[in-house]
Scaffold this active site. Structure first.
Site, PDB file in Angstrom:
ATOM      1  N   LYS A  14      -5.632  -8.117  -1.295  1.00  0.00           N
ATOM      2  CA  LYS A  14      -5.307  -8.338  -0.140  1.00  0.00           C
ATOM      3  C   LYS A  14      -6.214  -7.629   0.833  1.00  0.00           C
ATOM      4  O   LYS A  14      -6.780  -8.244   1.585  1.00  0.00           O
ATOM      5  CB  LYS A  14      -3.934  -8.003   0.341  1.00  0.00           C
ATOM      6  CG  LYS A  14      -2.738  -8.227  -0.595  1.00  0.00           C
ATOM      7  CD  LYS A  14      -1.729  -8.075  -0.255  1.00  0.00           C
ATOM      8  CE  LYS A  14      -1.054  -6.634  -0.415  1.00  0.00           C
ATOM      9  NZ  LYS A  14      -1.137  -6.035  -1.863  1.00  0.00           N
ATOM     10  N   ARG A  89       6.613  -6.404   3.814  1.00  0.00           N
ATOM     11  CA  ARG A  89       6.945  -5.986   2.345  1.00  0.00           C
ATOM     12  C   ARG A  89       8.585  -6.167   1.973  1.00  0.00           C
ATOM     13  O   ARG A  89       8.715  -5.988   0.768  1.00  0.00           O
ATOM     14  CB  ARG A  89       6.410  -4.723   2.124  1.00  0.00           C
ATOM     15  CG  ARG A  89       5.045  -4.727   1.357  1.00  0.00           C
ATOM     16  CD  ARG A  89       4.694  -3.236   1.162  1.00  0.00           C
ATOM     17  NE  ARG A  89       3.742  -2.978   0.114  1.00  0.00           N
ATOM     18  CZ  ARG A  89       2.559  -2.818   0.124  1.00  0.00           C
ATOM     19  NH1 ARG A  89       1.921  -3.098   1.518  1.00  0.00           N
ATOM     20  NH2 ARG A  89       1.697  -2.614  -0.830  1.00  0.00           N
ATOM     21  N   ARG A 128      -9.984   1.745  -9.228  1.00  0.00           N
ATOM     22  CA  ARG A 128     -10.222   2.102  -7.743  1.00  0.00           C
ATOM     23  C   ARG A 128      -9.723   3.522  -7.793  1.00  0.00           C
ATOM     24  O   ARG A 128     -10.321   4.178  -7.141  1.00  0.00           O
ATOM     25  CB  ARG A 128      -9.209   1.326  -6.773  1.00  0.00           C
ATOM     26  CG  ARG A 128      -9.348   1.510  -5.665  1.00  0.00           C
ATOM     27  CD  ARG A 128      -8.779   0.770  -4.562  1.00  0.00           C
ATOM     28  NE  ARG A 128      -7.367   0.853  -4.479  1.00  0.00           N
ATOM     29  CZ  ARG A 128      -6.502   0.113  -3.889  1.00  0.00           C
ATOM     30  NH1 ARG A 128      -6.916  -0.691  -3.192  1.00  0.00           N
ATOM     31  NH2 ARG A 128      -5.350   0.143  -4.054  1.00  0.00           N
ATOM     32  N   ARG A 134      -6.967   8.193  -4.086  1.00  0.00           N
ATOM     33  CA  ARG A 134      -5.544   7.765  -3.638  1.00  0.00           C
ATOM     34  C   ARG A 134      -4.670   8.362  -4.901  1.00  0.00           C
ATOM     35  O   ARG A 134      -4.787   7.774  -5.947  1.00  0.00           O
ATOM     36  CB  ARG A 134      -5.329   6.252  -3.608  1.00  0.00           C
ATOM     37  CG  ARG A 134      -5.825   6.036  -2.032  1.00  0.00           C
ATOM     38  CD  ARG A 134      -5.672   4.314  -1.786  1.00  0.00           C
ATOM     39  NE  ARG A 134      -4.425   3.969  -2.155  1.00  0.00           N
ATOM     40  CZ  ARG A 134      -4.024   2.518  -1.865  1.00  0.00           C
ATOM     41  NH1 ARG A 134      -4.954   1.572  -1.177  1.00  0.00           N
ATOM     42  NH2 ARG A 134      -2.975   1.987  -2.026  1.00  0.00           N
ATOM     43  N   ARG A 146       5.218   0.899  -8.433  1.00  0.00           N
ATOM     44  CA  ARG A 146       4.849  -0.178  -7.348  1.00  0.00           C
ATOM     45  C   ARG A 146       4.917  -1.481  -7.520  1.00  0.00           C
ATOM     46  O   ARG A 146       5.335  -2.249  -6.644  1.00  0.00           O
ATOM     47  CB  ARG A 146       3.102   0.433  -6.831  1.00  0.00           C
ATOM     48  CG  ARG A 146       2.946   1.708  -6.314  1.00  0.00           C
ATOM     49  CD  ARG A 146       1.610   2.013  -6.193  1.00  0.00           C
ATOM     50  NE  ARG A 146       0.657   1.371  -5.480  1.00  0.00           N
ATOM     51  CZ  ARG A 146      -0.771   1.295  -5.534  1.00  0.00           C
ATOM     52  NH1 ARG A 146      -1.325   2.245  -6.196  1.00  0.00           N
ATOM     53  NH2 ARG A 146      -1.228   0.483  -4.610  1.00  0.00           N
TER      54      ARG A 146
END
Ligand code: B4P
Length: 190
Positions: A14, A89, A128, A134, A146
Site C-alpha cells: 500500500k 481498517r 523490511r 520498526r 498483525r
C-alpha cells in the site's frame, strides 16, 4: 475529487504504490501508519499510547485514527483528492470516513485491494524489518498478529465498499511497476 482507498494486509504494498500514485495523480497521501509513527517520533501522549499497541501488532482505537484523518482533511481544503493508505481498517472507520467526506460534499471514488498471500507478506515485512527499525516488522510472531488483526477486523471493510459497488481487487504479487500499471488502470476509470 478523486478519493482512493488503497487496501490490503500489512506488507501488501500500500505504502509503496501510494508513493507512485501521488506523483501520477497529484493526490494527498494520508497514511495512518505514518501519522502514528510521526506522533511516536515526537513523543506525544497519543504517540506513547499508540506505540504500545503497534509494537504488539494490534490496531489503535478507532477514535484516535478518525480524529487524525479529520484534522488532515480540514488542513487540505484545496486538495484534488486523497489516497487513504492503511485507513479505514475497521467498518466503524469506514462509516466515519463516509460521514467526514459527505460533510465536504465529496465521497470515496473506489477501493483497490492488493491481494498477497500470508507467506509472501511475512517474507516482505521481515526483509523490511532488517533496516526499517520498526519493532512491528522485526518479530514473526508480531507479524502474524498483525495479519490476524487484518483478517478479523479489517477484511470486513472490503464488504462495506462492495456493498457500495466501489470495490476492485488486483494481484499484489509481481514487480512494483506491473502492480502500479494494474492499479492505475482501475483509477483511470473513476
Ligand atoms: P501501516 O503503517 O499501515 O503499515 P503496513 O500495514 O505494514 O503497510 P505498509 O504500507 O507499510 O507496507 P507496504 O505494504 O507498502 O500500519 C502499521 C501499524 O499502525 C498497524 O499494525 C496498526 O497498529 C497501526 N495503524 C495504522 N493505521 C491504523 C488504523 N487505521 N487503525 C488502527 N490502527 C492503525 O510494504 C511492505 C514491504 O513490502 C516494503 O518493504 C516494500 O518494499 C515491500 N514491497 C512492496 N511492494 C512489493 C512488491 N511488489 N514485491 C516485493 N516487495 C514489495
Amino acid at each position: 475529487m478523486l478519493n482512493l482507498v488503497l487496501f490490503g494486509p500489512p506488507g501488501a504494498g500500500k505504502g509503496t504504490q501510494s508513493q507512485k500514485l501521488i506523483e501520477k495523480y497529484g493526490l494527498i497521501h494520508l497514511s495512518t501508519g505514518d501519522l502514528l509513527r510521526n506522533e511516536i517520533a515526537q513523543g506525544t501522549i497519543l504517540g506513547l499510547e499508540a506505540k504500545k499497541l503497534m509494537d504488539e501488532g494490534l490496531l489503535v482505537p478507532d477514535e484516535v485514527v478518525i480524529g487524525m484523518i479529520s484534522n488532515k482533511l480540514d488542513a487540505n481544503p484545496q486538495a484534488k483528492g486523497f489516497i487513504f493508505d492503511g485507513f479505514p481498517r475497521t467498518v466503524a472507520q469506514a462509516a466515519a470516513l463516509d460521514t467526514l467526506l459527505s460533510e465536504k460534499n465529496t465521497a470515496i471514488s473506489g477501493m483497490v485491494a492488493l491481494v498477497v498471500d500470508d507467506q509472501e507478506l511475512e517474507n516482505r515485512l521481515l526483509l523490511r524489518g532488517k533496516d526499517s527499525g520498526r519493532p512491528d516488522d522485526a518479530n514473526p510472531e508480531v507479524i502474524r498478529k498483525r495479519i490476524n488483526e487484518y483478517n478479523s477486523k479489517t477484511a470486513p471493510v472490503a464488504e462495506f465498499y462492495k456493498g457500495q459497488d466501489k470495490f476492485t481487487s488486483i494481484n499484489g504479487i509481481g514487480s512494483i511497476e506491473e502492480i502500479f500499471g494494474s492499479v492505475s488502470s482501475v483509477v483511470d476509470q473513476y
